[in-house]
Motif scaffolding. Structure first.
Motif, PDB file in Angstrom:
ATOM      1  N   ALA A 135       0.840  -1.194   0.000  1.00 36.06           N
ATOM      2  CA  ALA A 135       0.000   0.000   0.000  1.00 36.06           C
ATOM      3  C   ALA A 135       0.876   1.245   0.000  1.00 36.06           C
ATOM      4  O   ALA A 135       1.897   1.300   0.695  1.00 36.06           O
ATOM      5  N   GLY A 136       0.458   2.205  -0.806  1.00 37.22           N
ATOM      6  CA  GLY A 136       1.236   3.425  -0.951  1.00 37.22           C
ATOM      7  C   GLY A 136       2.194   3.406  -2.123  1.00 37.22           C
ATOM      8  O   GLY A 136       2.742   4.444  -2.498  1.00 37.22           O
ATOM      9  N   GLY A 137       2.392   2.242  -2.699  1.00 37.77           N
ATOM     10  CA  GLY A 137       3.313   2.113  -3.815  1.00 37.77           C
ATOM     11  C   GLY A 137       2.693   2.502  -5.147  1.00 37.77           C
ATOM     12  O   GLY A 137       1.534   2.931  -5.216  1.00 37.77           O
ATOM     13  N   SER A 138       3.483   2.339  -6.193  1.00 34.99           N
ATOM     14  CA  SER A 138       3.063   2.731  -7.542  1.00 34.99           C
ATOM     15  C   SER A 138       3.328   1.610  -8.539  1.00 34.99           C
ATOM     16  O   SER A 138       4.246   0.797  -8.341  1.00 34.99           O
ATOM     17  N   VAL A 186     -10.358   6.557  -8.123  1.00 34.54           N
ATOM     18  CA  VAL A 186      -8.951   6.670  -8.526  1.00 34.54           C
ATOM     19  C   VAL A 186      -8.537   8.087  -8.876  1.00 34.54           C
ATOM     20  O   VAL A 186      -7.364   8.339  -9.169  1.00 34.54           O
ATOM     21  N   LYS A 187      -9.465   9.023  -8.853  1.00 36.13           N
ATOM     22  CA  LYS A 187      -9.144  10.409  -9.193  1.00 36.13           C
ATOM     23  C   LYS A 187      -8.035  10.941  -8.302  1.00 36.13           C
ATOM     24  O   LYS A 187      -8.047  10.744  -7.093  1.00 36.13           O
ATOM     25  N   GLY A 188      -7.083  11.603  -8.917  1.00 33.68           N
ATOM     26  CA  GLY A 188      -5.967  12.166  -8.172  1.00 33.68           C
ATOM     27  C   GLY A 188      -4.851  11.173  -7.895  1.00 33.68           C
ATOM     28  O   GLY A 188      -3.767  11.572  -7.448  1.00 33.68           O
ATOM     29  N   ARG A 189      -5.081   9.890  -8.173  1.00 32.60           N
ATOM     30  CA  ARG A 189      -4.046   8.865  -7.936  1.00 32.60           C
ATOM     31  C   ARG A 189      -3.587   8.189  -9.217  1.00 32.60           C
ATOM     32  O   ARG A 189      -2.423   7.813  -9.338  1.00 32.60           O
ATOM     33  N   PHE A 190      -4.498   8.023 -10.165  1.00 33.78           N
ATOM     34  CA  PHE A 190      -4.181   7.349 -11.415  1.00 33.78           C
ATOM     35  C   PHE A 190      -4.119   8.367 -12.543  1.00 33.78           C
ATOM     36  O   PHE A 190      -4.828   9.369 -12.533  1.00 33.78           O
ATOM     37  N   LYS A 230      -0.693   5.096 -15.205  1.00 35.36           N
ATOM     38  CA  LYS A 230       0.192   5.273 -14.064  1.00 35.36           C
ATOM     39  C   LYS A 230      -0.662   5.275 -12.813  1.00 35.36           C
ATOM     40  O   LYS A 230      -1.602   6.072 -12.691  1.00 35.36           O
ATOM     41  N   MET A 231      -0.321   4.381 -11.862  1.00 39.15           N
ATOM     42  CA  MET A 231      -1.120   4.243 -10.650  1.00 39.15           C
ATOM     43  C   MET A 231      -0.260   4.569  -9.440  1.00 39.15           C
ATOM     44  O   MET A 231       0.772   3.918  -9.210  1.00 39.15           O
ATOM     45  N   ASN A 232      -0.669   5.569  -8.693  1.00 37.43           N
ATOM     46  CA  ASN A 232       0.065   6.000  -7.505  1.00 37.43           C
ATOM     47  C   ASN A 232      -0.776   5.800  -6.251  1.00 37.43           C
ATOM     48  O   ASN A 232      -1.996   5.672  -6.317  1.00 37.43           O
ATOM     49  N   ARG A 233      -0.107   5.807  -5.118  1.00 34.53           N
ATOM     50  CA  ARG A 233      -0.771   5.703  -3.802  1.00 34.53           C
ATOM     51  C   ARG A 233      -1.776   4.564  -3.807  1.00 34.53           C
ATOM     52  O   ARG A 233      -2.937   4.720  -3.432  1.00 34.53           O
ATOM     53  N   LEU A 234      -1.305   3.400  -4.231  1.00 33.70           N
ATOM     54  CA  LEU A 234      -2.180   2.244  -4.325  1.00 33.70           C
ATOM     55  C   LEU A 234      -2.651   1.786  -2.957  1.00 33.70           C
ATOM     56  O   LEU A 234      -1.917   1.891  -1.955  1.00 33.70           O
ATOM     57  N   THR A 235      -3.877   1.273  -2.926  1.00 36.85           N
ATOM     58  CA  THR A 235      -4.469   0.736  -1.703  1.00 36.85           C
ATOM     59  C   THR A 235      -4.914  -0.698  -1.957  1.00 36.85           C
ATOM     60  O   THR A 235      -5.052  -1.116  -3.126  1.00 36.85           O
ATOM     61  N   PRO A 236      -5.149  -1.474  -0.907  1.00 35.10           N
ATOM     62  CA  PRO A 236      -5.640  -2.848  -1.126  1.00 35.10           C
ATOM     63  C   PRO A 236      -6.934  -2.893  -1.942  1.00 35.10           C
ATOM     64  O   PRO A 236      -7.182  -3.893  -2.629  1.00 35.10           O
ATOM     65  N   GLU A 237      -7.724  -1.834  -1.894  1.00 35.30           N
ATOM     66  CA  GLU A 237      -8.960  -1.800  -2.670  1.00 35.30           C
ATOM     67  C   GLU A 237      -8.701  -1.710  -4.172  1.00 35.30           C
ATOM     68  O   GLU A 237      -9.619  -1.904  -4.981  1.00 35.30           O
ATOM     69  N   ASP A 238      -7.484  -1.417  -4.564  1.00 33.61           N
ATOM     70  CA  ASP A 238      -7.129  -1.381  -5.989  1.00 33.61           C
ATOM     71  C   ASP A 238      -6.763  -2.765  -6.518  1.00 33.61           C
ATOM     72  O   ASP A 238      -6.530  -2.926  -7.724  1.00 33.61           O
ATOM     73  N   THR A 239      -6.705  -3.749  -5.655  1.00 34.14           N
ATOM     74  CA  THR A 239      -6.383  -5.108  -6.084  1.00 34.14           C
ATOM     75  C   THR A 239      -7.438  -5.626  -7.043  1.00 34.14           C
ATOM     76  O   THR A 239      -8.633  -5.624  -6.726  1.00 34.14           O
ATOM     77  N   ALA A 240      -7.020  -6.031  -8.223  1.00 38.88           N
ATOM     78  CA  ALA A 240      -7.950  -6.489  -9.255  1.00 38.88           C
ATOM     79  C   ALA A 240      -7.168  -6.953 -10.476  1.00 38.88           C
ATOM     80  O   ALA A 240      -5.956  -6.720 -10.571  1.00 38.88           O
ATOM     81  N   GLY A 283      -5.683  -9.121 -19.711  1.00 38.96           N
ATOM     82  CA  GLY A 283      -5.660  -8.725 -18.312  1.00 38.96           C
ATOM     83  C   GLY A 283      -4.299  -8.877 -17.674  1.00 38.96           C
ATOM     84  O   GLY A 283      -3.496  -9.730 -18.063  1.00 38.96           O
ATOM     85  N   THR A 284      -4.046  -8.039 -16.689  1.00 40.11           N
ATOM     86  CA  THR A 284      -2.823  -8.131 -15.898  1.00 40.11           C
ATOM     87  C   THR A 284      -3.211  -7.914 -14.433  1.00 40.11           C
ATOM     88  O   THR A 284      -3.991  -7.018 -14.116  1.00 40.11           O
ATOM     89  N   GLN A 285      -2.684  -8.759 -13.564  1.00 40.33           N
ATOM     90  CA  GLN A 285      -3.087  -8.745 -12.157  1.00 40.33           C
ATOM     91  C   GLN A 285      -2.306  -7.695 -11.373  1.00 40.33           C
ATOM     92  O   GLN A 285      -1.080  -7.601 -11.479  1.00 40.33           O
ATOM     93  N   VAL A 286      -3.043  -6.933 -10.576  1.00 35.62           N
ATOM     94  CA  VAL A 286      -2.448  -5.982  -9.640  1.00 35.62           C
ATOM     95  C   VAL A 286      -2.888  -6.389  -8.240  1.00 35.62           C
ATOM     96  O   VAL A 286      -4.086  -6.513  -7.974  1.00 35.62           O
ATOM     97  N   THR A 287      -1.925  -6.612  -7.370  1.00 31.70           N
ATOM     98  CA  THR A 287      -2.215  -6.995  -5.993  1.00 31.70           C
ATOM     99  C   THR A 287      -1.526  -6.011  -5.054  1.00 31.70           C
ATOM    100  O   THR A 287      -0.308  -5.812  -5.142  1.00 31.70           O
ATOM    101  N   VAL A 288      -2.313  -5.406  -4.179  1.00 27.68           N
ATOM    102  CA  VAL A 288      -1.783  -4.424  -3.235  1.00 27.68           C
ATOM    103  C   VAL A 288      -1.990  -4.955  -1.818  1.00 27.68           C
ATOM    104  O   VAL A 288      -3.107  -5.250  -1.412  1.00 27.68           O
ATOM    105  N   SER A 289      -0.901  -5.095  -1.094  1.00 26.09           N
ATOM    106  CA  SER A 289      -0.976  -5.615   0.271  1.00 26.09           C
ATOM    107  C   SER A 289      -0.877  -4.468   1.272  1.00 26.09           C
ATOM    108  O   SER A 289      -0.231  -3.451   1.031  1.00 26.09           O
ATOM    109  N   SER A 290      -1.516  -4.685   2.405  1.00 25.70           N
ATOM    110  CA  SER A 290      -1.525  -3.627   3.444  1.00 25.70           C
ATOM    111  C   SER A 290      -0.327  -3.741   4.362  1.00 25.70           C
ATOM    112  O   SER A 290       0.411  -4.727   4.331  1.00 25.70           O
TER     113      SER A 290
END
Length: 119
Positions: free
Chosen positions: A14-17, A63-67, A82-92, A112-119
């Motif tokens: 979380a918080g990564g890009s 995602v406004k302001g982050r993507f 470009k995805m910034n300040r990722l959260t676990p809710e962005d996992t998809a 498709g490409t998997q994005v997994t965000v851990s807390s």
């Protein structure tokens, strides 16, 4: 069948890009809309961001302001998200899509490409 190809997914804290890329192997028309979608387990596929050749981008509220979706252009083969300040809710699973607003049948998806965000 012509398809788009995504890349760039992965696992981050979380918080990564991350930056996703979509390979678009053909000319984009003025009547096309290019977009990124995502589908989380148990949820419907939803639009994340979209843009046209001469239009402003639109974003989902979540995602406004982050993507940031790159401006699409025919002299660049890939289009990015470009995805910034990722959260676990962005996992998809994230998909890119190109569709025409006037030509039926002109609707292309990536695998498709998997994005997994851990807390």
């Amino acid at each position: 069948q012509v398809q788009l190809v995504e890349s760039g997914g992965g696992s981050v804290q979380a918080g990564g890009s991350l930056t996703l890329s979509c390979d678009v192997p053909f000319v984009i028309l003025e009547s096309d809309v290019f977009g990124w979608y995502r589908e989380a387990p148990g949820k419907q596929r939803e639009l994340v961001a979209a843009i046209t050749l001469d239009g402003s981008p639109t974003y989902a509220d979540a995602v406004k302001g982050r993507f940031r979706i790159s401006r699409i252009k025919n002299d660049a083969r890939t289009e990015d998200l470009k995805m910034n300040r990722l959260t676990p809710e962005d996992t998809a699973m994230y998909y890119c899509n190109l569709r025409s607003t006037i030509l039926s049948g002109r609707n292309f998806w990536g695998q498709g490409t998997q994005v997994t965000v851990s807390s």
